[in-house]
Design a protein around this motif. Structure first.
Motif, PDB file in Angstrom:
ATOM      1  N   LYS A 271       0.846  -1.202   0.000  1.00  0.00           N
ATOM      2  CA  LYS A 271       0.000   0.000   0.000  1.00  0.00           C
ATOM      3  C   LYS A 271       0.883   1.255   0.000  1.00  0.00           C
ATOM      4  N   GLN A 272       1.919   1.211   0.824  1.00  0.00           N
ATOM      5  CA  GLN A 272       2.829   2.357   0.914  1.00  0.00           C
ATOM      6  C   GLN A 272       3.506   2.625  -0.445  1.00  0.00           C
ATOM      7  N   LEU A 273       4.028   1.559  -1.053  1.00  0.00           N
ATOM      8  CA  LEU A 273       4.708   1.730  -2.342  1.00  0.00           C
ATOM      9  C   LEU A 273       3.723   2.161  -3.411  1.00  0.00           C
ATOM     10  N   TRP A 274       2.516   1.595  -3.328  1.00  0.00           N
ATOM     11  CA  TRP A 274       1.493   1.940  -4.315  1.00  0.00           C
ATOM     12  C   TRP A 274       1.183   3.431  -4.223  1.00  0.00           C
ATOM     13  N   GLU A 275       1.000   3.906  -2.984  1.00  0.00           N
ATOM     14  CA  GLU A 275       0.637   5.324  -2.813  1.00  0.00           C
ATOM     15  C   GLU A 275       1.784   6.248  -3.245  1.00  0.00           C
ATOM     16  N   GLN A 276       3.018   5.798  -2.981  1.00  0.00           N
ATOM     17  CA  GLN A 276       4.174   6.618  -3.399  1.00  0.00           C
ATOM     18  C   GLN A 276       4.216   6.820  -4.909  1.00  0.00           C
ATOM     19  N   SER A 277       3.820   5.784  -5.653  1.00  0.00           N
ATOM     20  CA  SER A 277       3.903   5.875  -7.118  1.00  0.00           C
ATOM     21  C   SER A 277       2.575   6.251  -7.745  1.00  0.00           C
ATOM     22  N   SER A 278       1.612   6.578  -6.918  1.00  0.00           N
ATOM     23  CA  SER A 278       0.285   6.796  -7.469  1.00  0.00           C
ATOM     24  C   SER A 278       0.153   8.171  -8.119  1.00  0.00           C
ATOM     25  N   GLY A 279      -0.381   8.170  -9.307  1.00  0.00           N
ATOM     26  CA  GLY A 279      -0.718   9.437  -9.945  1.00  0.00           C
ATOM     27  C   GLY A 279      -2.184   9.755  -9.727  1.00  0.00           C
ATOM     28  N   THR A 280      -2.878   8.966  -8.902  1.00  0.00           N
ATOM     29  CA  THR A 280      -4.319   9.137  -8.697  1.00  0.00           C
ATOM     30  C   THR A 280      -4.628   9.829  -7.377  1.00  0.00           C
ATOM     31  N   ILE A 281      -3.914   9.404  -6.301  1.00  0.00           N
ATOM     32  CA  ILE A 281      -4.221   9.936  -4.963  1.00  0.00           C
ATOM     33  C   ILE A 281      -3.940  11.446  -4.923  1.00  0.00           C
ATOM     34  N   GLY A 282      -4.892  12.169  -4.348  1.00  0.00           N
ATOM     35  CA  GLY A 282      -4.723  13.620  -4.226  1.00  0.00           C
ATOM     36  C   GLY A 282      -5.275  14.392  -5.425  1.00  0.00           C
ATOM     37  N   LYS A 283      -5.672  13.659  -6.479  1.00  0.00           N
ATOM     38  CA  LYS A 283      -6.181  14.348  -7.674  1.00  0.00           C
ATOM     39  C   LYS A 283      -7.703  14.365  -7.693  1.00  0.00           C
TER      40      LYS A 283
END
Ligand code: BTN
Length: 326
Positions: A271-283
């Motif tokens: 989950k941590q790695l996913w969120e680090q590379s996510s271009g979706t979260i926060g958008k």
């Protein structure tokens, strides 16, 4: 796949760093006749390996074909299970279909089906997946994790993390981003899609089919016109052609590492790695599900891989499966 005599010969050339090797030395070391060596050399030439005959010194390897060659793959792999059984095809309808048959026949955990070309590649939601000849990685990894059926969708996220981490360690000129749930984008364009399918009983997964499509060596005009503004390849973004077999080995290593991590320790690190590379979260996103359209800010993914969207009225809605527009 087990090592054959031909693979042994190939291995010697690949590790000879361009130096010639004599047929007699090969015959002596491998304990076979000169004629046997000659026959294997002919087969390698037919497969696209180019050799030069250097007078009195033997054969020199000039070039390797741009195939996801199984002999080479086995030499690069450091995995325990993934990619140790490989079913390689020039052309198939879809590697997912082949994988379904292999699962019925009892294929072990980590079996890989890979093809140079798919005539009916499949994407999510019954879409077509464009799989141009020899320019991408079109493969299905059969895995047999000991987890409950409801955990299956998380393997899409595990796979996305595994591919992104493999990209980060293999290429230096771009930063890949994950678009929930299953796309990997480079500079906003799609380079990779993941299709996870499951064969299960009510309470037990028999196997997961992790379908991975990665655009690797296409030039922009190799894509059909309607995809040219949305799709890209690693070669375009990296600025040079890519040796696919190396990258396949890296992806399989990474996939084995992160799926074992998930089965053993749960979703935390993934989950941590996913969120680090996510271009979706926060958008701000617009998610179209089969039933509704949800708009708002993507705030997180949950332990079970559900995307949480905060709507204008403050209400948080969990999305299991959707098409996302940013
Ligand atoms: C998507 O983004 O919709 C998922 C695409 C998955 C494509 C891969 S290519 C290898 C495997 N075989 C298929 O037919 N599909 C998957």
């Amino acid at each position: 796949m087990h090592f054959t005599m031909k693979d042994e010969i190939l291995k010697r050339f690949l590790t000879a760093e361009g130096e010639p090797i004599s047929g007699q030395v090969l015959a002596d070391e491998l304990n076979v006749s000169r004629t046997a060596i000659w026959k294997h050399m002919q087969t390698l030439k037919q497969e696209g390996y180019e050799f030069e005959t250097v007078k009195k010194r033997g054969y020199k390897l000039l070039s390797v074909p741009d195939k996801v060659d199984m002999g080479q793959l086995q030499q690069f792999l450091t995995t325990e299970r993934y990619g140790r059984q490989v079913h390689y095809y020039e052309t198939v309808e879809s590697t997912q279909l082949v994988a379904h048959e292999l699962i019925r026949a009892g294929a072990p955990d980590g079996t890989v089906v890979i093809a140079e070309h798919q005539t009916a590649g499949r994407g999510r939601m019954m879409r077509e997946w464009e799989s141009t000849e020899g320019q991408g990685i079109w493969m299905t990894v059969i895995i047999r994790p000991d987890v409950a059926p409801h955990q299956a969708p998380q393997f899409t996220l595990v796979t996305a993390v595994a591919i992104v981490e493999a990209m980060k360690s293999s290429f230096k000129n771009f930063t890949p981003e994950i678009k929930w749930p299953n796309d990997i984008l480079i500079n906003g364009k799609k380079t990779t899609g993941i299709l996870t399918e499951m064969v299960a009983e009510a309470d037990r997964i028999q196997a997961l089919l992790i379908g991975i499509g990665i655009n690797v060596n296409q030039k922009i005009d190799d894509f059909p016109e309607q995809l040219q503004t949305m799709a890209t390849s690693i070669a375009i973004e990296e600025g040079e052609p890519i040796e696919r077999v190396h990258f396949v080995a890296n992806v399989l290593e990474s996939l084995e590492k992160y799926s074992d991590e998930y089965v053993k320790n749960g979703f935390g690190q993934i989950k941590q790695l996913w969120e680090q590379s996510s271009g979706t979260i926060g958008k701000r996103v617009k998610a179209t599900t089969l039933r509704e359209v949800v708009e708002g800010e993507a705030v997180s993914i949950t332990e079970s891989g559900v995307l949480e969207i905060r709507q204008a009225n403050g209400e948080i809605k969990g999305i299991y499966s959707a098409d996302i527009e940013l």
